[in-house]
Structures are given as C-alpha cells and as structure tokens.
Design a protein around this motif. Structure first.
Motif, PDB file in Angstrom:
ATOM      1  N   ASP A  85     -10.429 -13.647   0.350  1.00  0.00           N
ATOM      2  CA  ASP A  85     -10.008 -13.280  -1.008  1.00  0.00           C
ATOM      3  C   ASP A  85     -11.175 -13.403  -1.984  1.00  0.00           C
ATOM      4  O   ASP A  85     -11.418 -12.522  -2.813  1.00  0.00           O
ATOM      5  CB  ASP A  85      -8.865 -14.185  -1.477  1.00  0.00           C
ATOM      6  CG  ASP A  85      -7.678 -14.161  -0.530  1.00  0.00           C
ATOM      7  OD1 ASP A  85      -7.324 -13.055  -0.065  1.00  0.00           O
ATOM      8  OD2 ASP A  85      -7.126 -15.241  -0.250  1.00  0.00           O
ATOM      9  N   TYR A 118      -2.797  -7.430  -5.756  1.00  0.00           N
ATOM     10  CA  TYR A 118      -3.559  -7.544  -4.515  1.00  0.00           C
ATOM     11  C   TYR A 118      -2.777  -8.524  -3.649  1.00  0.00           C
ATOM     12  O   TYR A 118      -2.473  -9.631  -4.095  1.00  0.00           O
ATOM     13  CB  TYR A 118      -4.946  -8.094  -4.842  1.00  0.00           C
ATOM     14  CG  TYR A 118      -5.698  -8.727  -3.684  1.00  0.00           C
ATOM     15  CD1 TYR A 118      -6.514  -7.964  -2.849  1.00  0.00           C
ATOM     16  CD2 TYR A 118      -5.627 -10.102  -3.454  1.00  0.00           C
ATOM     17  CE1 TYR A 118      -7.218  -8.551  -1.796  1.00  0.00           C
ATOM     18  CE2 TYR A 118      -6.327 -10.695  -2.406  1.00  0.00           C
ATOM     19  CZ  TYR A 118      -7.125  -9.921  -1.582  1.00  0.00           C
ATOM     20  OH  TYR A 118      -7.817 -10.502  -0.556  1.00  0.00           O
ATOM     21  N   ARG A 162      -2.871 -10.308   0.099  1.00  0.00           N
ATOM     22  CA  ARG A 162      -3.533 -10.515   1.397  1.00  0.00           C
ATOM     23  C   ARG A 162      -2.539 -11.227   2.311  1.00  0.00           C
ATOM     24  O   ARG A 162      -1.884 -12.166   1.871  1.00  0.00           O
ATOM     25  CB  ARG A 162      -4.803 -11.346   1.202  1.00  0.00           C
ATOM     26  CG  ARG A 162      -5.703 -11.385   2.425  1.00  0.00           C
ATOM     27  CD  ARG A 162      -5.569 -12.671   3.205  1.00  0.00           C
ATOM     28  NE  ARG A 162      -5.688 -13.811   2.314  1.00  0.00           N
ATOM     29  CZ  ARG A 162      -5.024 -14.931   2.484  1.00  0.00           C
ATOM     30  NH1 ARG A 162      -4.168 -15.081   3.481  1.00  0.00           N
ATOM     31  NH2 ARG A 162      -5.184 -15.924   1.626  1.00  0.00           N
ATOM     32  N   TYR A 178      -5.073  -6.582   3.793  1.00  0.00           N
ATOM     33  CA  TYR A 178      -4.522  -6.637   2.449  1.00  0.00           C
ATOM     34  C   TYR A 178      -3.976  -5.293   2.005  1.00  0.00           C
ATOM     35  O   TYR A 178      -4.228  -4.255   2.619  1.00  0.00           O
ATOM     36  CB  TYR A 178      -5.567  -7.161   1.457  1.00  0.00           C
ATOM     37  CG  TYR A 178      -6.682  -6.193   1.151  1.00  0.00           C
ATOM     38  CD1 TYR A 178      -7.890  -6.281   1.821  1.00  0.00           C
ATOM     39  CD2 TYR A 178      -6.529  -5.202   0.176  1.00  0.00           C
ATOM     40  CE1 TYR A 178      -8.918  -5.403   1.542  1.00  0.00           C
ATOM     41  CE2 TYR A 178      -7.550  -4.319  -0.115  1.00  0.00           C
ATOM     42  CZ  TYR A 178      -8.745  -4.423   0.574  1.00  0.00           C
ATOM     43  OH  TYR A 178      -9.751  -3.559   0.308  1.00  0.00           O
ATOM     44  N   ILE A 213      -3.067  -3.088  -1.791  1.00  0.00           N
ATOM     45  CA  ILE A 213      -3.089  -3.033  -3.249  1.00  0.00           C
ATOM     46  C   ILE A 213      -2.040  -2.029  -3.686  1.00  0.00           C
ATOM     47  O   ILE A 213      -1.998  -0.902  -3.170  1.00  0.00           O
ATOM     48  CB  ILE A 213      -4.484  -2.653  -3.762  1.00  0.00           C
ATOM     49  CG1 ILE A 213      -5.440  -3.828  -3.527  1.00  0.00           C
ATOM     50  CG2 ILE A 213      -4.445  -2.316  -5.249  1.00  0.00           C
ATOM     51  CD1 ILE A 213      -6.869  -3.521  -3.796  1.00  0.00           C
ATOM     52  N   ILE A 222      -4.007  -7.680 -10.509  1.00  0.00           N
ATOM     53  CA  ILE A 222      -5.360  -7.119 -10.415  1.00  0.00           C
ATOM     54  C   ILE A 222      -5.588  -6.020 -11.449  1.00  0.00           C
ATOM     55  O   ILE A 222      -4.678  -5.249 -11.758  1.00  0.00           O
ATOM     56  CB  ILE A 222      -5.605  -6.582  -8.968  1.00  0.00           C
ATOM     57  CG1 ILE A 222      -7.037  -6.075  -8.790  1.00  0.00           C
ATOM     58  CG2 ILE A 222      -4.591  -5.492  -8.598  1.00  0.00           C
ATOM     59  CD1 ILE A 222      -7.423  -5.836  -7.340  1.00  0.00           C
ATOM     60  N   LEU A 281     -10.217  -0.088  -8.666  1.00  0.00           N
ATOM     61  CA  LEU A 281     -11.345  -0.775  -8.042  1.00  0.00           C
ATOM     62  C   LEU A 281     -12.616   0.033  -8.249  1.00  0.00           C
ATOM     63  O   LEU A 281     -12.571   1.254  -8.296  1.00  0.00           O
ATOM     64  CB  LEU A 281     -11.135  -0.880  -6.528  1.00  0.00           C
ATOM     65  CG  LEU A 281     -10.074  -1.823  -5.989  1.00  0.00           C
ATOM     66  CD1 LEU A 281     -10.159  -1.813  -4.470  1.00  0.00           C
ATOM     67  CD2 LEU A 281     -10.278  -3.231  -6.498  1.00  0.00           C
TER      68      LEU A 281
END
Lengths: 410, 410
Positions: B226, B335, B337, B363, B365, B389, B393
């Motif tokens: 992470d 996010y 995981r 993971y 998103i 998040i 990205l």
C-alpha cells in the motif's frame, strides 16, 4: 428579530462580494439599505437606486443600524467610522491602515459611545485570527505570533522561487492575476503587513503602538542573487510579520525571512496567508487561508455582522492586563545583500558572522538590533536587500561560492 | 472576583499538565481544590492531601464550582458529568467518546440545569476548532470539514512513508515516542477520529448522529504494498475524518485517504493534527497544531475554564437551524487492497475503474457507497486495506506494475 439595516461605504470587490453573499444567505438577518460611493457615473452591476453619493445620507439615516466601511482612504474611513459611532451605529471595517493608525482613538470611541467596531476582515481576510486571539488565547501564555499577512508579496515570492522569475516579472504576473494593484508599494514594502501586525499586537500582547514605531522592509529590492542564495542553502524567502516576547518587552517587525523546510510557513505559497501563534503550553498553532479577495473578505465581514446581531464586542482583555513595551533594542540575525560598502558603516552590526564578496553578489550575515535597521531607513535604499534569517547556514553540496567564508559562521 | 474552585477527575498526563499550568498562571482566576483518582497507592508528584478517592467528595462539595473531567472510562465520565450538571457545577471535559455517544443527552442536561459543558480539549487538543465553528462560522456556508484528528495514526503513517518502516515497526516507534498506548485500537482503527468527527458534525452542520452510524476504517492493515503504491503514484496516506454536504444531506466518514501534494494535509506530519473548513465564500481555512499531549490539551482546558469565568456557553445555533441528515448513500472513490477475491463479491462497487492482480499486490480502484462499506464490516477483516483516493491516478515513470490496467482509469 427584524433585519439589521446596513449602510455600506465602498463598492469594490469586497463590497460586491458582500452584497452577493447577503443576497444568498438564509441565516443572516441583515440587509444592505444604502451604498455610498464616490463616482456617480461609474457603471454598476446592480440597480443604482440603492447608491448614495453623500456620506451623510447614511450617517444621518436613523434606520441604519450598522455601517460597513470598505473604502481605501484611511483618513476618510476614520471620519466615517467616528461619525457612525457617535450616532450609535456599530461599525464593521476592513481598513487595516485606519485601524492601525487610530487604534487608541477607536477604543476610546467605542467606550464613550458604547458602540462596537469589529474588524476581522482587516487582518488576513477570512482567517479568524482576531476573534481567536480575543476569545481563545485569553491567557498569558502567548510567546510569539508571526505570519504571512500579505498575499500579494507571497504570490510574487512564490513566482520568483518556483518559476524562476525575477522580481519585476513576478510583480507583473501578480498584476495580471489580480493580486497586485497598479501601485503595489503598501504590499511589497511591508506596510500592509505592518498595519496588520500593529493591530494584532493589541490583541496578542495588549501592546498599542503606532505603525511608524515598527520596523518594516519589503521585497521590492529582491534580486536573482538573493533567490539563488536562498535556494542554495535550502531556504525559502517569505515576507513575515513577527512579534515575540523578549526580556524587555515585545520585539515586532516586518522583514523578508529566510526560512527552512522545518518552518511552518515553508509550504505557504501564492496568495495564501498564514498566522502562527506559539504559547508555552499550546505549542504552535497555525491558521491558514486566503487572506484577500472579494469573497473571503466578505465572509469575514459577514461573520462580524452576525456577531453584532449577537451583541458581540471585542473584550480587549489583554489591553487591560498588560504593560508590555515595544522592544526595538532586540537583536536579530539578518542577511544583507548590498552593492556599495557604505551601508556596512551605516548599519551598526553587533556581530558579523560572514561577509562575502563576489562580482555580482556581496552580502553579509550578522546580528543587528532592530533600532539600528530603523535608523538606516533601509526602505529608501534601492541597493540593499535585507532579510531576517534562520541560522546556522548549512552548506549545499553544489555551492559555487567561496565556502570557507560561509563556513566561518558555524 | 474570587477564584474558581475546580474539582478535577483524573491525574494522568493532561491532569498533571493542567495542575502545572494553573500554578504558573497569573491571569486565570482558578485553582484546583480537589483531585479524584482511582488508585490510592500510586506514587504522586504532589502533596497527596489534595487527592480524594470517592467521586462524591467532589460532587457533593458545595465549594466546588467547576468539574474538570479527564478520565478514560466514558461511561463513568458521563455519570460524573451528569451528576455535576445536576448540582449546578459547570463541566470541562476532554472525553471525546463520552461526548460523541451522549451528545443529545448533554444538550438536554445543559438546558435542564442551565449549566454549561465545554469540551474544546476533546477535539484536536489545542486547536480551537469547536469555538471557531460556534463563534465564527455561524453562517450557513460551510460545505466541507475534514481533518487529521488522530496524532498517533499520523505519527505511524509518517514513519511508514518517511522512514520506510512497516506498520508494526512504526507502531512500535509510536509507542516508544509516547504517542501510542499499549492498546492502540481506538487510535489506529479510526474510532478516536470518528468520535471527534461526530462531535464536530453537531458544531459544523447541526447534525446529531451516534458514532455507530458513521463509517470508520483505520490503518491497522496497512502493508508495504500500500505504501509503495502510494509513493509510486505521488500520494501520501493520511487517516482523515471527512464530512461534506451532498444533495441529500451530509456525508461523513473516517478512512485512510490517498492525497496528493496539492492537498492541504500533504505536509502535516508526525503527531500533528489539522482541520480544514471549506465554505462557499471563505475558501479553505486550515488550522494546524498538536492534537494531543499533556500541555496542549491542558491549554485547551484552561481556555475553557477562562471562558466559564466569562459565563460562556456554546450557543449551538446550528442545531437549532438545520435539519440535515447523514447521507450514507453517498458514493466515494476508494482504493481497496485485498488477498481473497471474495471481498469483491461482498463489496458492491458502483463502478470499477481498475483491478490489478500481482503475486503480492491485488487491488481495485472504484466507486462505492458509504453504506456498502459499512455493511461489509471491513474493520474485522485483516486481509483488506481500504482508503479513499484522489482520482485520477497519474502514472510515475518508474512504475513496475502492468501499466495498461492502471491507465484504464483515465
């Protein structure tokens, strides 16, 4: 309860912001009854029947409860505020110069006519620093208050340090972005910050002084060698207002300051303002926000208006408690860049840690008392740049200067 | 005016800080008359004649004006506070759990017995956020409040991101540094932050909810993948409490948050706390300071005491004005995981931007509603780490993962 009736002086960007915010608000029981402006023929974005061109229309109108003063002219502003108070009209003002220069008179007027003046908008726009100092830090533990009080200068400094612009280019960018006025003197030479600092001295330490007693120097003479020096040694340059308790009283001054990335203000960029209050017990408290602009300043005016509705007035407890004096004998560490050597005779340093001379960069790092800097009247001298500095210096690995001279500092 | 007589419950680090600060203070007219503690045989650093071991000694003492409650046990604390108010003794407390769980009852008790409770110390120690919300942001313009409310978690996260420690090593470091208790559950799993957020919902939006209605997940399952993911994509992970207006009410939750260097909290490190208030007109206001520790918290208690001397009580205006509801139907970007795929069936995502599977890092998103996360009872699951998040990205140049899957996000 019936609506508060406001007489507004000035319809610039803050006045227009206020007008708009009040229209949209549900919970504020206040409305603008009349707006006094100077220019009759200027085009307005609202129905012109609300405008008046004679201050007495508002001052002598018994229906108006509160005067909101948002004009530039400090002298005229003081006259409007005085006449309002004499008529029992509470005042909200954002005029830092007027407040700083007439602080004692404003206290007196408030007492005599039992009518309050609130001015949160005058210091750091939307940051509620005066209220916090009055209501929260009401004990005797504050050691230190400092801040970035001028968004224009901070914007310019950010441009020089992040974009590699020189001072003139950065000033131009600030004008384009609407952050600098056509005559930026008050902002860039530290006067605006000093007015705000002078006001806060009352609310922080109960210390009343006139702005002219307080040292200020600004960023107007910053050049590329200064910026380069700062970057090389891991500093950023910020225009800071600083005040702290000394053995003899309170030291207070406005100077550019070379600070490191461990400093709370290192990451305060562009038009943002910040205030830090440090106490014995509460450690460092940092407040950050936009210091200027129509809406942020209007938001502060609105908060003052809603406080007036609740009969709030500043308690001014610290003015009653303290007998602190301004201590201009305090010695501070400075970076002085100069062109002509005469300045070194003029400024009586107490210690010189380092003097460095190179074709295009001549500077000195040392300690000097505040009053010696005031005496040298440095703002008038185009050939020097003076800044307070965090010492010791740490040498960068890519240092292009004669390092033995720098290293003598340690 | 005669001195305020204080009955103090608890003599831990804040209680001792308070005792010391009051001894040194000049301008606070308050003194500690009696201190109630549990353990009779514990060694004390002051004259033991001031100690009592029976709460009724303080509660039934007519000379005591104010009760300062600084014990751990929330249930016992509520009993002490209730009994104090019933006897007309004003209360200052730092017990966030007690306040959050009994907010409505505390309002009722204050009204019934016309006796105030102040609790600035309960939320972010020395940062004066409750007072500021009550007194300054008293209009209807706040859109958003968020913060780093837990110094322990922030210290641990700083250690993982700056020192390369894993979670267990960082937790150990926090214990050594005195920032984490032997059982850190309340801090690291987000409960402490949630209690504070629940309190602030009342003061920000006039919204009263129970802590159990509000989503929280913490940092206890954070692992190196992470942290690596965050670093690769230019994020820092902070444990945030967030609340903002939606179309349907107010969304509120505590989650780790992946934020970028443009975010106000990016540079808030170690045990520091921060609160940001965002309004339509005042832009972003950031308050930063130490959130815990004996002296900072004691400083907040002192400020409350001196407010009591001035007959201050929270006006709770927003509770009277607003009819906002908690909106757990709000969708947020997360996010996630995980180790076992089943979680993807359990959590009903509304959108999935990207799923990535690699031996040691799996993971997803996507977007999911708050209530779906609550339903999945994620805090009990050791095999997942969930964080909100900032999207989209941005790919780093040294990205070692299969980039086509990441890029599908844009």
């Amino acid at each position: 309860m019936s609506n508060l009736k406001i007489g507004l002086f000035g319809y610039g960007c803050v006045g227009q912001g206020l007008y708009e915010v009040l229209l949209k608000s549900k919970n504020i029981k206040a409305e603008i009854s009349s707006i006094c402006v100077k220019q009759k023929n200027k085009k307005r974005n609202i129905d012109t029947s609300i405008f008046s061109y004679n201050k007495w229309d508002i001052l002598n109108n018994p229906d108006i409860d509160v005067v909101v003063e948002l004009i530039d002219d400090a002298e005229e502003a003081f006259s409007i505020v005085s006449e309002s108070l004499k008529r029992g009209k509470a005042v909200v003002t954002a005029n830092k110069k007027m407040i700083a220069e007439n602080f004692r008179a404003l206290i007196q007027l408030q007492e005599t006519y039992q009518t309050p003046v609130l001015y949160e908008a005058a210091v750091c726009g939307s940051i509620p620093i005066i209220r916090t100092l009055e209501e929260y830090y009401n004990t005797d533990y504050i050691q230190n208050i400092s801040g970035i009080f001028n968004g224009t200068s901070n914007y310019i400094l950010t441009q020089t340090q992040q974009q590699g612009k020189n001072y003139e280019e950065a000033l131009h960018a600030a004008k384009i972005a609407g952050f600098a006025e056509s005559n930026p003197t008050l902002d860039v030479e530290g006067f605006d910050s000093k007015f705000k600092l002078t006001i806060l001295l009352n609310h922080t330490f109960g210390l009343s002084v006139l702005p002219k007693q307080v040292l200020n120097s600004g960023i107007q003479n910053l050049n590329k060698t200064d910026t380069l020096f700062a970057t090389r040694f891991g500093y950023q340059i910020k225009l800071l207002a600083q005040a702290y308790k000394t053995d003899k009283g309170v030291a207070a001054f406005v100077l550019p300051h070379l600070l490191r990335n461990t400093h709370s203000f290192f990451h305060i960029y562009n038009e943002f303002n910040a205030v830090q209050v440090e106490g014995i017990f509460n450690n460092k408290q940092l407040l950050t926000g936009k210091g200027a602009g129509g809406f942020p300043t209007a938001a502060a005016v609105i908060s003052d208006l809603s406080s007036l509705i609740k009969n709030y007035k500043y308690p001014y407890n610290k003015l009653k408690q303290n007998d602190l004096h301004l201590d201009n004998s305090e010695t501070i560490a400075i970076y002085l860049r100069y062109n002509k050597k005469e300045i070194m005779n003029q400024l009586k340093f107490e210690k010189i840690y380092s003097q460095f001379e190179q074709e295009n960069h001549t500077y000195c790092i040392g300690e000097i008392s505040i009053k010696e800097i005031i005496k040298a009247d440095i703002n008038k001298n185009k050939e020097v740049f003076i800044a307070s500095i965090e010492l010791p210096l740490y040498q960068g690995s890519d240092l292009p200067v004669k390092t033995e001279q720098i290293l003598s500092i340690h």
